[in-house]
Scaffold this active site. Structure first.
Site, PDB file in Angstrom:
ATOM      1  N   GLU A  91       0.822  -1.221   0.000  1.00 33.22           N
ATOM      2  CA  GLU A  91       0.000   0.000   0.000  1.00 33.22           C
ATOM      3  C   GLU A  91       0.852   1.264   0.000  1.00 33.22           C
ATOM      4  OE1 GLU A  91      -2.807  -0.465  -0.842  1.00 33.22           O
ATOM      5  OE2 GLU A  91      -3.109  -2.547  -0.262  1.00 33.22           O
ATOM      6  N   GLY A  92       1.931   1.225  -0.771  1.00 31.02           N
ATOM      7  CA  GLY A  92       2.854   2.352  -0.835  1.00 31.02           C
ATOM      8  C   GLY A  92       3.926   2.171   0.211  1.00 31.02           C
TER       9      GLY A  92
END
Length: 566
Positions: A430-431
């Site tokens: 998620e990044g």
């Protein structure tokens, strides 16, 4: 060791950090009365301890299994997930119009925390479904919402996010999956996605894939991306799962941890018959994606809290039972020794601080939903902190948990190593946390001329009492000014240390408040531990963060001799 839900601290944080009573005073969240909150926390605690926690070890040792017909979960997992659906636990934060309970996101956060502390692998399924629900709530058509939201809300159907491709990791703009109009308002989807958590399983009747793809003649990069709804099974005339939708599970990854969560390689449209529907506007995929991603980033930060709580509980229990060495001429449990106490106190204080940070961010979600523009700006600023710092803490605390166990921590049978392995993905997906830090200094600090950051600093400074905390707040403000004036590479080079500095300052602010208010909790043992954790955090963790100012302001040129070719 039996899992014990952290109900007392969750309730305390909801009361004194989230301000749940003030939220419940609003018509939208009127259902979040004190008795309802207590019932939810007690109920999910009992459920998670009884149904999900006993399967955590099985998920790690047996794991999800690929077959030509699809992914098969370990014995008992499908039944435990069905019990979650039947209990209505997925409906907590979903609007009542779509079959939900309409409670605050902060309450949903507490539910997900308890589920994930009991069994982080399994809790990934509802965590991802929350992101799919958010995307449809904000960007779906009325028909899509009516067909999919009620089933996603209950968890009868699960949701996924399909972003990453073999040639495009964090560079979303490099994706190649194609969407071609079919002439009837639907689209033909073709491409391969990797690292898709719960991309396939045997727990639910349908899986709703949200897929980023390029339409014909779309511009290059992120501007050319659209978002599509692609179910595992197409819906029949009655809205029920019908024929398979030409989605093939190529393989599942052999991972360091989270073995109970299948991470899939998915091939869409190998036979040319994968049908999807556009969500939102064509070429509007990035906006829709960030609706999912921002929610998911808070929930990944929450995973850091989940795994830290589980690891801390096990380490404390082990330290009380493990007899080794002598104190005052008698055999002693290792918890009596100062260095073990130091590690356990660090684990406890860091876990409580991460919980306060993530729940505080969740409260901004709820206040933003009520139309509070200042809360929305603060949420934007806090999201990279919550995601990155809380997951870093998850790794720190689980590593300390292994250390507390000594040599037995390195032996898989104790379970301490599983927490460490499971935690390690959270700073990556998620990044990555480096991307979160770049987002903080590149986008969030300059927002509205720095107004959001200035407002946060003012609020912290107005309440902070301890000299170390006030000094750190001042250092964060000075460092931010330096970074804003720096060239891009220098700003990025200092972004990660600055994110940690600011995160510790926010955590210190919230922990100091918690220590002041702990005497209202009523339970002397809880009050004593909360005050001790607050003292430890402000007195020992906060001063450490002051040392990061040098790294946060060091030039990027210091980094580039490494690996230089000439």
């Amino acid at each position: 060791m039996p899992f014990t839900p952290a109900i007392a601290d969750q309730r305390f944080v909801l009361d004194h950090i989230v301000g749940i009573a003030a939220l419940a005073a609003e018509a939208r969240f009127a259902g979040a009365s004190a008795d309802v909150v207590d019932a939810v926390l007690d109920g999910i605690g009992a459920f998670a301890a009884g149904e999900w926690a006993p399967l955590n070890r099985l998920g790690d040792t047996v794991g999800a299994r690929w077959t030509p017909a699809g992914v098969v979960m370990p014995d008992g997992v499908a039944a435990a997930y069905k019990a979650y659906v039947e209990g209505g636990w997925g409906t907590i934060g979903v609007p009542e119009a779509w079959g939900g309970q309409g409670l605050p996101f902060a309450i949903q956060t507490a539910v997900l925390e308890t589920l994930g502390s009991a069994n982080m692998s399994l809790a990934l399924a509802p965590t991802l479904t929350v992101g799919a629900i958010e995307a449809l709530l904000h960007h779906g058509t009325p028909t899509q919402q009516a067909l999919y939201l009620p089933k996603l809300a209950t968890g009868e159907w699960t949701g996924t996010m399909n972003l990453t491709e073999p040639q495009a990791g964090s560079d979303v703009g490099a994706l190649k999956t194609r969407a071609t109009p079919r002439g009837d308002g639907t689209w033909s989807i073709q491409g391969t996605k990797i690292f898709i958590s719960f991309g396939d399983h045997d727990m639910a009747d349908n899986i709703v894939h949200l897929v980023l793809a390029r339409t014909p003649d779309a511009p290059a990069g992120t501007r050319g991306i659209s978002l599509f709804l692609v179910p595992k099974y197409r819906l029949d005339a009655d809205g029920n799962p019908g024929e398979a939708n030409d989605i093939r599970v190529v393989s599942i990854e052999h991972k360091m941890g989270l073995h109970g969560s299948p991470t899939c390689v998915l091939a869409f449209g190998d036979e040319g018959d994968c049908v999807g529907e556009l969500i939102g506007d064509e070429l509007g995929g990035m906006a829709a994606m960030f609706t999912m991603m921002n929610n998911a980033r808070l929930n990944v930060g929450l995973q850091g809290v989940q795994i830290a709580e589980a690891a801390t509980q096990q380490a404390v229990a082990y330290a009380r039972e493990r007899i080794q060495g002598r104190r005052e001429g008698r055999p002693a449990a290792i918890i009596e020794f100062p260095d073990v106490r130091r590690m356990l106190m660090r684990m406890t204080a860091e876990t409580q601080a991460a919980r306060a940070l993530v729940y505080y961010a969740a409260a901004q979600v709820d206040r933003a939903a009520l139309g509070d523009a200042a809360a929305r700006a603060r949420l934007e600023l806090l999201t990279p902190l919550a995601k990155a710092h809380a997951t870093d803490i998850g790794c720190l605390v689980t590593s300390l948990g292994v250390q507390v166990h000594g040599g037995m921590g390195y032996i898989e049978e104790t379970g301490a190593a599983q927490f460490f392995r499971d935690a390690r993905i959270t700073p990556i997906y998620e990044g990555t946390n480096g991307i979160q830090a770049a987002d903080l200094v590149g986008r969030k600090l300059p927002m509205a001329g720095g107004a959001a950051f200035a407002s946060l600093v003012a609020d912290m400074r107005a309440e902070a009492e301890a000299a170390p905390l006030r000094a750190l707040i001042d250092a964060c403000e000075a460092t931010a000014r330096t970074l804003l004036d720096a060239v891009d590479d220098d700003r990025l080079a200092g972004s990660t240390p600055f994110l940690t500095m600011l995160s510790v300052a926010v955590c210190g602010w919230l922990m100091e408040r918690s220590g002041r208010l702990a005497d209202t909790a009523g339970d002397p043992a809880f009050t004593a531990l909360k005050q001790a954790a607050a003292r430890f955090y402000v007195g020992q963790v906060v001063p450490e963060a002051m040392g990061l100012a040098a790294a946060a302001t060091a030039p990027a040129a210091d980094l580039y001799p490494l690996g230089s070719t000439g």
